[in-house]
Write a protein that holds these residues in place. Structure first.
Motif, PDB file in Angstrom:
ATOM      1  N   SER A 230      13.198  -2.020  -8.893  1.00  0.00           N
ATOM      2  CA  SER A 230      12.956  -2.946  -7.643  1.00  0.00           C
ATOM      3  C   SER A 230      13.312  -4.130  -7.673  1.00  0.00           C
ATOM      4  N   ILE A 231      14.007  -5.019  -6.800  1.00  0.00           N
ATOM      5  CA  ILE A 231      14.790  -6.457  -6.808  1.00  0.00           C
ATOM      6  C   ILE A 231      13.659  -7.882  -6.444  1.00  0.00           C
ATOM      7  N   GLU A 232      12.120  -6.838  -5.717  1.00  0.00           N
ATOM      8  CA  GLU A 232      11.552  -7.430  -4.661  1.00  0.00           C
ATOM      9  C   GLU A 232      10.934  -8.595  -6.005  1.00  0.00           C
ATOM     10  N   VAL A 233      10.175  -9.458  -5.276  1.00  0.00           N
ATOM     11  CA  VAL A 233       9.657 -10.106  -6.320  1.00  0.00           C
ATOM     12  C   VAL A 233       8.991 -11.095  -5.250  1.00  0.00           C
TER      13      VAL A 233
ATOM     14  N   TYR B  79       0.772  -1.115   0.113  1.00  0.00           N
ATOM     15  CA  TYR B  79      -0.190   0.022  -0.042  1.00  0.00           C
ATOM     16  C   TYR B  79       0.679   1.606   0.174  1.00  0.00           C
ATOM     17  N   ASP B  80       1.957   0.782   0.284  1.00  0.00           N
ATOM     18  CA  ASP B  80       3.110   2.389   0.468  1.00  0.00           C
ATOM     19  C   ASP B  80       3.695   2.402  -0.071  1.00  0.00           C
ATOM     20  N   LYS B  81       4.423   0.773  -0.918  1.00  0.00           N
ATOM     21  CA  LYS B  81       5.669   1.723  -1.950  1.00  0.00           C
ATOM     22  C   LYS B  81       5.426   1.954  -3.400  1.00  0.00           C
ATOM     23  N   LEU B  82       6.172   2.599  -3.497  1.00  0.00           N
ATOM     24  CA  LEU B  82       6.575   3.295  -5.089  1.00  0.00           C
ATOM     25  C   LEU B  82       7.417   2.149  -6.059  1.00  0.00           C
ATOM     26  N   TYR B  83       6.928   1.628  -6.667  1.00  0.00           N
ATOM     27  CA  TYR B  83       7.555   0.191  -7.213  1.00  0.00           C
ATOM     28  C   TYR B  83       8.329   0.670  -9.020  1.00  0.00           C
ATOM     29  N   SER B  84       9.980   1.063  -9.222  1.00  0.00           N
ATOM     30  CA  SER B  84      10.975   1.293 -10.404  1.00  0.00           C
ATOM     31  C   SER B  84      10.540   0.178 -10.583  1.00  0.00           C
TER      32      SER B  84
ATOM     33  N   ALA C 131       6.389   5.277 -13.873  1.00  0.00           N
ATOM     34  CA  ALA C 131       6.035   5.565 -15.066  1.00  0.00           C
ATOM     35  C   ALA C 131       7.018   6.650 -15.906  1.00  0.00           C
ATOM     36  N   GLN C 132       7.989   6.558 -14.983  1.00  0.00           N
ATOM     37  CA  GLN C 132       9.013   7.240 -14.944  1.00  0.00           C
ATOM     38  C   GLN C 132       9.771   7.763 -16.199  1.00  0.00           C
ATOM     39  N   LYS C 133      10.438   5.667 -16.253  1.00  0.00           N
ATOM     40  CA  LYS C 133      11.481   5.158 -16.911  1.00  0.00           C
ATOM     41  C   LYS C 133      11.171   5.439 -18.924  1.00  0.00           C
ATOM     42  N   VAL C 134       9.524   5.546 -18.783  1.00  0.00           N
ATOM     43  CA  VAL C 134       9.551   5.336 -19.829  1.00  0.00           C
ATOM     44  C   VAL C 134       8.831   6.520 -20.552  1.00  0.00           C
TER      45      VAL C 134
END
Length: 301
Positions: free
Chosen positions: A132-135, A124-129, A277-280
């Motif tokens: 991120s290495i979490e799976v 609920y609180d993380k922003l994924y780029s 969506a920052q990278k795109v």
């Protein structure tokens, strides 16, 4: 230019085929049904059977890039046998493409593979780029990780590998949107659980244009295929209702009830992934539909 497509008859594939042809790009596509093989000047089908390891190597003639969309629909009840089909439909197809490229002369320089934001753990609180290495420990996380691993090996053939992690695709012709619209139209719509789970979405128009952009600009690595402004599940349901001029009068649907109805697949409705969506954007892609209400206006008006 010529592109080979797997999964060309699916929701994304059909839209992408249309866009590529409009842009003067010829298409070869692979199908497991010999009845679906067409032989038009710029749209040529070829047979393959990933289960048996059979592929018509002529599919590679003159091809410069591959768009890999093949994979069994995850929105069907997850029995043990179907879960195996979901995994195999992604891994076996990648393996067969790799084998063909390794064994037959070709000019392929890039593969662009579909992936999914389901690889990210629910939060609920993380922003994924993309860094991120979490799976996710869910079945979705496992599938997506194996899916991405299966296309990594194309690098051994000096082929550029691009993976688009796709969010919730908004389209009229299929996917989640028509299933959400039905109950809302009939006055039975409601958010799920707390309604606070983040839904990172993308309009089908932007998604297929991103595949084309990735090809034109030779993207390499992982990219999140999501619009810049994700919403909560409650906001998604309420915006659909507003677009349809309907009211949401029912309380949120409890998680335990959907687990009884859908089994393990219920997590599709309750996972929360706030995806960047920052990278795109930084790589030059321009969205036509950045805001949810504008996207829905175009689809539901």
């Amino acid at each position: 230019m010529k592109i080979l497509i797997t999964g060309a008859t699916g929701l994304i594939g059909k839209e992408l085929v249309s866009l590529l042809l409009q842009n003067g790009i010829s298409i070869h596509y692979l199908t497991t049904s010999k009845r679906k093989i067409e032989g038009e000047p710029h749209y040529q089908g070829f047979f393959w059977d990933p289960q048996k390891g059979i592929i018509d190597e002529n599919c590679l003639l003159g091809v410069h890039a591959i768009v890999h969309l093949a994979g069994a629909n995850i929105a069907k009840r997850w029995t043990n046998s179907y879960k195996q089909e979901i995994i195999e439909s992604r891994i076996l197809t990648s393996d067969l493409l790799y084998k063909a490229l390794k064994n037959y002369p070709n000019e392929v320089k890039q593969i662009i593979s579909a992936s999914a934001i389901g690889i990210y753990p629910s939060s609920y609180d993380k922003l994924y780029s993309e860094d991120s290495i979490e799976v996710s420990s869910t079945f979705l996380g496992t599938v997506t990780e194996k899916w991405e691993d299966s296309v990594e090996k194309f690098k051994r053939l000096n082929i550029s590998v691009c993976k688009l992690r796709i969010g919730l695709v908004l389209a009229n012709e299929g996917g989640a949107l028509p299933q959400m619209v039905k109950p809302i139209k009939s006055g039975m719509g409601a958010a799920f659980g707390t309604g606070k789970q983040m839904q990172s979405w993308i309009h089908i128009h932007d998604l297929v244009n991103m595949f084309l952009f990735a090809f034109q600009h030779n993207w390499n690595g992982v990219y999140n295929a999501v619009a810049p402004h994700p919403v909560t599940n409650s906001e998604l349901v309420e915006t659909i209702a507003k677009t349809l001029d309907k009211d949401i009068i029912l309380p949120n649907v409890p998680k335990f009830l959907m687990k009884i109805i859908l089994g393990e697949m219920h997590i599709l409705l309750f996972e929360s992934q706030n995806v960047s969506a920052q990278k795109v954007l930084d790589n030059g892609f321009q969205f036509k539909f950045k805001i949810l209400d504008k996207a829905l206006d175009g689809l539901l008006a």
